[in-house]
Design an enzyme around this catalytic site. Structure first.
Site: not given
Ligand code: ZN
Length: 114
Positions: A4-5, A43
């Protein structure tokens, strides 16, 4: 790396398996974890991918994977929760179907010495 980041997450991967006869070298387990961890990941998916890969490759009776990690996207961005650890697990085969086996594995994997 969190997909996502695109920020790293760091922690421990705990791996347990019950062989059906074929026992694998420890370095191979570490290599499989590393291969999946190198890609941008979630994760949860990482945990399941490692478990499924081992289950298929080892023809194991059961595989259990627990990952504990801190996500830099949580510690340096908005929520700022330093030290927050995210725990994910994937239990396959006998680790899923047999409660006693699963409990033993979880206790071993998360117990005091690491
Ligand atoms: Zn993240």
């Amino acid at each position: 790396m969190c997909e996502h980041h695109l920020l790293p997450f760091m922690g421990h991967a705990h791996v347990a398996y019950i062989p059906r006869g074929k026992v694998v070298g420890l370095s191979k387990l570490a290599r499989i974890v590393e291969a999946f961890a190198r890609r941008p990941q979630l994760q949860e998916r990482l945990t399941l991918q490692i478990a499924e890969m081992l289950m298929t490759n080892l023809d194991a009776k059961g595989v259990g994977v627990i990952i504990e990690a801190t996500h830099t996207c949580m510690t340096i961005r908005g929520v700022k929760k330093p030290g927050a650890v995210m725990v994910t697990s994937a239990m396959l085969g006998i680790f899923r179907s047999n409660l006693a086996t699963r409990t033993e594995a979880v206790n071993l994997l998360t117990g005091g010495n690491r």
